[in-house]
Design an enzyme around this catalytic site. Structure first.
Site, PDB file in Angstrom:
ATOM      1  N   ASP A   1       7.838  -7.181   0.252  1.00 26.77           N
ATOM      2  CA  ASP A   1       8.279  -8.294   1.094  1.00 26.77           C
ATOM      3  C   ASP A   1       9.726  -8.710   0.820  1.00 26.77           C
ATOM      4  O   ASP A   1      10.125  -8.913  -0.326  1.00 26.77           O
ATOM      5  CB  ASP A   1       7.359  -9.512   0.907  1.00 26.77           C
ATOM      6  CG  ASP A   1       6.056  -9.339   1.668  1.00 26.77           C
ATOM      7  OD1 ASP A   1       6.036  -8.617   2.681  1.00 26.77           O
ATOM      8  OD2 ASP A   1       5.045  -9.924   1.229  1.00 26.77           O
TER       9      ASP A   1
ATOM     10  N   HIS B   1       3.073  -2.690   0.014  1.00 26.59           N
ATOM     11  CA  HIS B   1       1.793  -2.913   0.677  1.00 26.59           C
ATOM     12  C   HIS B   1       1.875  -2.556   2.153  1.00 26.59           C
ATOM     13  O   HIS B   1       2.974  -2.418   2.724  1.00 26.59           O
ATOM     14  CB  HIS B   1       1.293  -4.353   0.475  1.00 26.59           C
ATOM     15  CG  HIS B   1       2.210  -5.401   1.015  1.00 26.59           C
ATOM     16  ND1 HIS B   1       3.371  -5.785   0.388  1.00 26.59           N
ATOM     17  CD2 HIS B   1       2.137  -6.162   2.142  1.00 26.59           C
ATOM     18  CE1 HIS B   1       3.980  -6.710   1.095  1.00 26.59           C
ATOM     19  NE2 HIS B   1       3.249  -6.959   2.170  1.00 26.59           N
TER      20      HIS B   1
ATOM     21  N   ARG C   1       0.664 -16.677   4.975  1.00 26.33           N
ATOM     22  CA  ARG C   1       1.419 -16.026   3.889  1.00 26.33           C
ATOM     23  C   ARG C   1       2.500 -16.936   3.337  1.00 26.33           C
ATOM     24  O   ARG C   1       3.273 -17.526   4.097  1.00 26.33           O
ATOM     25  CB  ARG C   1       2.070 -14.734   4.395  1.00 26.33           C
ATOM     26  CG  ARG C   1       2.618 -13.873   3.254  1.00 26.33           C
ATOM     27  CD  ARG C   1       3.323 -12.637   3.750  1.00 26.33           C
ATOM     28  NE  ARG C   1       4.739 -12.879   3.963  1.00 26.33           N
ATOM     29  CZ  ARG C   1       5.594 -11.986   4.475  1.00 26.33           C
ATOM     30  NH1 ARG C   1       5.157 -10.791   4.837  1.00 26.33           N
ATOM     31  NH2 ARG C   1       6.856 -12.279   4.631  1.00 26.33           N
TER      32      ARG C   1
ATOM     33  N   HIS D   1       5.902  -1.541   2.574  1.00 30.91           N
ATOM     34  CA  HIS D   1       7.109  -2.300   2.249  1.00 30.91           C
ATOM     35  C   HIS D   1       6.857  -3.243   1.078  1.00 30.91           C
ATOM     36  O   HIS D   1       5.702  -3.513   0.718  1.00 30.91           O
ATOM     37  CB  HIS D   1       7.568  -3.134   3.456  1.00 30.91           C
ATOM     38  CG  HIS D   1       6.586  -4.224   3.800  1.00 30.91           C
ATOM     39  ND1 HIS D   1       5.367  -3.966   4.382  1.00 30.91           N
ATOM     40  CD2 HIS D   1       6.635  -5.572   3.614  1.00 30.91           C
ATOM     41  CE1 HIS D   1       4.711  -5.103   4.543  1.00 30.91           C
ATOM     42  NE2 HIS D   1       5.451  -6.095   4.089  1.00 30.91           N
TER      43      HIS D   1
HETATM   44  C1  SIN Z   1       2.206  -8.448   5.192  1.00 32.47           C
HETATM   45  O1  SIN Z   1       2.804  -7.380   5.137  1.00 32.47           O
HETATM   46  O2  SIN Z   1       2.624  -9.439   4.595  1.00 32.47           O
HETATM   47  C2  SIN Z   1       0.910  -8.570   5.983  1.00 32.47           C
HETATM   48  C3  SIN Z   1      -0.173  -7.795   5.372  1.00 32.47           C
HETATM   49  C4  SIN Z   1      -1.448  -7.888   6.171  1.00 32.47           C
HETATM   50  O3  SIN Z   1      -1.468  -8.480   7.246  1.00 32.47           O
HETATM   51  O4  SIN Z   1      -2.456  -7.325   5.729  1.00 32.47           O
END
Ligand code: SIN
Length: 299
Positions: free
Chosen positions: A122, A275, A290, A120
């Site tokens: 973000d 990602h 995050r 996805h």
């Molecule tokens: C996310 O998608 O923001 C998390 C990625 C992760 O936990 O590696």
């Protein structure tokens, strides 16, 4: 002025830091070596970091001994921060930070344990999706827990002409809730959303192919995590086309796999990448902080 805002203020009086931007062969990404985000970052250094972010799409900064205030202040230099809809996973006193974690304390999840389970970009389910996100490692498992990044400019370049003709100029719907129910029943990270939360994540539409607002480069902007369908195509065709686009998005040669080390800070461009969290054994603790920076309405 607090220590963090002093360390990360945008005034130009701070001394330049000596750091190197090192790329690795093949895949997307670069490592910034020698930069200390707990120290002031002046305008010139900030300009180099910004340029590297645009050029390489994912920046790795190892061993950053920074506080949440530092992370927030550094993130803010790129734009306004977004607050995640799952308020129970926001860091106390710092709602700009979403806790990404599989840790359960006193019977309570401390963070969102299944974040990033599907590829996805973000907050693509918002009218103004994220420009970029930063993850700062707090606690890492002894095995697994990698994060993968795929280059969506390269994905678009890989789309054959016949498929380009079908998707160019089209829009796709993005929905936070599309896979929410599916993930909800696989773990206990996702509570039923209230009507107030649902109102914050109404389905939106974005171009299937977007233009990066700062570099002008085209990028595919669909993902298995949040895209539900392409507008104007019959359901079957939309499904088939999306499956083809998803496959082209994650070609091995266009992926960087980040293997986390203590105190890593990773900063990526959601306009250029998708990602995926690769996951780790459930009994191993993983916690990251995050921040997400608001971007433009995709065009
Ligand atoms: C996310 O998608 O923001 C998390 C990625 C992760 O936990 O590696």
């Amino acid at each position: 002025m607090s220590a963090a805002s002093n360390a990360l203020s945008s005034n130009d009086s701070a001394q330049s830091q000596t750091f190197e931007i090192r790329t690795w062969p093949g895949a997307v990404g670069a490592e910034i070596i020698g930069l200390d985000l707990a120290r002031p970052v002046n305008v010139e250094d900030f300009g180099r970091i910004h340029r590297a972010h645009l050029d390489h799409h994912v920046l790795v900064m190892r061993d950053q001994r920074i506080t949440p205030e530092h992370q927030i202040a550094f993130s803010r230099r790129f734009g306004e921060l977004q607050i995640h809809v799952l308020k129970q996973y926001l860091l106390a006193g710092h709602p700009e930070i979403l806790i990404v974690s599989n840790i359960v304390e006193h019977g309570q999840n401390i963070g969102l344990g299944d974040a990033g389970k599907f590829w996805h970009s973000d907050l693509s389910y918002k009218e103004l999706p994220s420009l970029g996100s930063m993850l700062h490692a707090q606690e890492l498992p002894s095995e697994g827990g990698d994060t993968l990044f795929a280059d969506m400019h390269k994905a678009w370049e890989a789309v054959p002409d016949a498929l380009r003709k079908i998707v160019e100029g089209r829009q796709a719907a993005h929905s936070y809730t599309a896979r929410y129910a599916e993930t909800r029943f696989e773990g206990n990270w996702r509570p039923t959303l209230t009507s107030e939360q649902l109102a914050q994540v109404k389905e939106v539409v974005h171009p299937v192919v977007r233009t990066h607002p700062e570099t002008g480069r085209k990028a595919l902007f669909v993902s298995e995590g949040f895209t539900t369908h392409i507008l104007g195509l019959p359901q079957d065709e939309s499904h088939d086309v999306l499956q083809q686009l998803y496959a082209l998005s994650v070609l091995e040669e266009n992926i960087y796999r980040h293997r986390w080390q203590p105190h890593d800070l990773v900063f990526w461009d959601n306009r250029s990448l998708i990602h995926l969290a690769a996951g780790c054994p459930a009994h191993l603790r993983r916690k990251l902080y995050r921040t997400t920076i608001q971007g433009n309405a995709p065009f």
